[in-house]
Enzyme design. Sequence first.
Site, short mmCIF file in Angstrom:
data_model
loop_
_atom_site.label_atom_id
_atom_site.label_comp_id
_atom_site.label_asym_id
_atom_site.label_seq_id
_atom_site.Cartn_x
_atom_site.Cartn_y
_atom_site.Cartn_z
N ASP A 126 55.25 21.13 52.70
CA ASP A 126 54.73 21.78 51.49
C ASP A 126 55.70 22.89 51.09
O ASP A 126 55.80 23.89 51.79
CB ASP A 126 53.33 22.35 51.76
CG ASP A 126 52.64 22.83 50.50
OD1 ASP A 126 53.32 23.02 49.47
OD2 ASP A 126 51.41 23.02 50.54
N ARG A 128 55.58 24.62 48.22
CA ARG A 128 55.08 25.43 47.11
C ARG A 128 55.05 26.92 47.41
O ARG A 128 54.87 27.33 48.56
CB ARG A 128 53.65 24.99 46.74
CG ARG A 128 53.61 23.68 46.03
CD ARG A 128 52.18 23.20 45.83
NE ARG A 128 51.56 22.82 47.10
CZ ARG A 128 50.33 22.37 47.22
NH1 ARG A 128 49.55 22.27 46.17
NH2 ARG A 128 49.85 22.02 48.39
N1 LIG Z 1 55.76 15.49 48.14
C1 LIG Z 1 54.63 14.85 47.77
N2 LIG Z 1 53.81 15.45 46.89
C2 LIG Z 1 52.67 14.80 46.55
C3 LIG Z 1 52.34 13.54 47.05
N3 LIG Z 1 51.15 13.17 46.50
C4 LIG Z 1 50.77 14.17 45.69
N4 LIG Z 1 51.68 15.16 45.71
C5 LIG Z 1 51.67 16.48 45.07
O1 LIG Z 1 50.76 17.27 45.79
C6 LIG Z 1 50.36 18.36 44.97
C7 LIG Z 1 48.87 18.57 45.19
O2 LIG Z 1 48.70 18.86 46.54
P1 LIG Z 1 47.51 18.31 47.40
O3 LIG Z 1 47.98 18.29 48.82
O4 LIG Z 1 46.96 17.06 46.78
O5 LIG Z 1 46.37 19.32 47.25
P2 LIG Z 1 46.44 20.87 47.44
O6 LIG Z 1 46.85 21.45 46.13
O7 LIG Z 1 47.24 21.25 48.64
O8 LIG Z 1 44.93 21.18 47.83
P3 LIG Z 1 43.64 21.06 46.94
O9 LIG Z 1 43.41 22.44 46.37
O10 LIG Z 1 42.55 20.65 47.84
O11 LIG Z 1 43.92 20.06 45.85
C8 LIG Z 1 50.78 18.02 43.56
O12 LIG Z 1 51.92 18.83 43.23
C9 LIG Z 1 51.20 16.54 43.66
O13 LIG Z 1 52.24 16.22 42.76
C10 LIG Z 1 53.23 12.93 47.99
O14 LIG Z 1 53.00 11.86 48.54
N5 LIG Z 1 54.36 13.63 48.30
#
Ligand SMILES: Nc1nc2c(ncn2[C@@H]2O[C@H](COP(=O)(O)OP(=O)(O)OP(=O)(O)O)[C@@H](O)[C@H]2O)c(=O)[nH]1
Length: 197
Positions: A126, A128
């Site tokens: 992650d 972010r």
């Molecule tokens: N690198 C990567 N990013 C992904 C994938 N699938 C979705 N995403 C990204 O994951 C992000 C969302 O993260 P999530 O892990 O779904 O959820 P979160 O934001 O951590 O947690 P929540 O608040 O519960 O939604 C978005 O930016 C999506 O584009 C993947 O397989 N790989």
Amino acid sequence: MQLTRVAEAKLPTQWGEFLMVGFEEISTQKDHVALVFGDITGETPVLTRIHSECLTGDALFSLRCDCGFQLESALDAIAKEGRGILLYHRQEGRGIGLINKIKAYALQDKGYDTVEANEALGFAPDQRNFSFCADMLTLLGVDKIRLLTNNPKKVRVLSEAGIKITERVPLQVGRNPKNSHYLDTKAAKLGHLLGRS
Ligand SMILES: Nc1nc2c(ncn2[C@@H]2O[C@H](COP(=O)(O)OP(=O)(O)OP(=O)(O)O)[C@@H](O)[C@H]2O)c(=O)[nH]1
């Protein structure tokens, strides 16, 4: 402060009318947006969703993730509450960007899970930066929220940045046969609450 508040306008939607507020990162001019519903002033914690950009899930109806379902469900919850905030956080692909997310999907089609695919491309699971979200809330005059999320990291990072989170509200929606392995991996490796159908 890493952001400035640069623009605002009304945004009528199927859920009702939001105030859309645009922010710019000071160093890169990259944009983020907040949707504000109802009156968010006062001492009552504001129901808030921090939604990370997912072009494929949010706009293109992908079943590979739960993002589009969570976006709709969060807007439903905010509209039902009568007040709330959705921060649309422009860090696509957990911060690796759209092209790298497509590469990560190609690796997942070869058997990698979502964490292994990021690592194979040279990224952390992650990437972010959630401190932008704390800045957006501060610029909206909000310091107490109820956060709609399954992700414990968001709660920790926002709290460390000075936002008081009085409740973590789960958002366990959107499980389907195409994303069940992905949701199970997020729960097992990243600590998320398990997505349900
Ligand atoms: N690198 C990567 N990013 C992904 C994938 N699938 C979705 N995403 C990204 O994951 C992000 C969302 O993260 P999530 O892990 O779904 O959820 P979160 O934001 O951590 O947690 P929540 O608040 O519960 O939604 C978005 O930016 C999506 O584009 C993947 O397989 N790989």
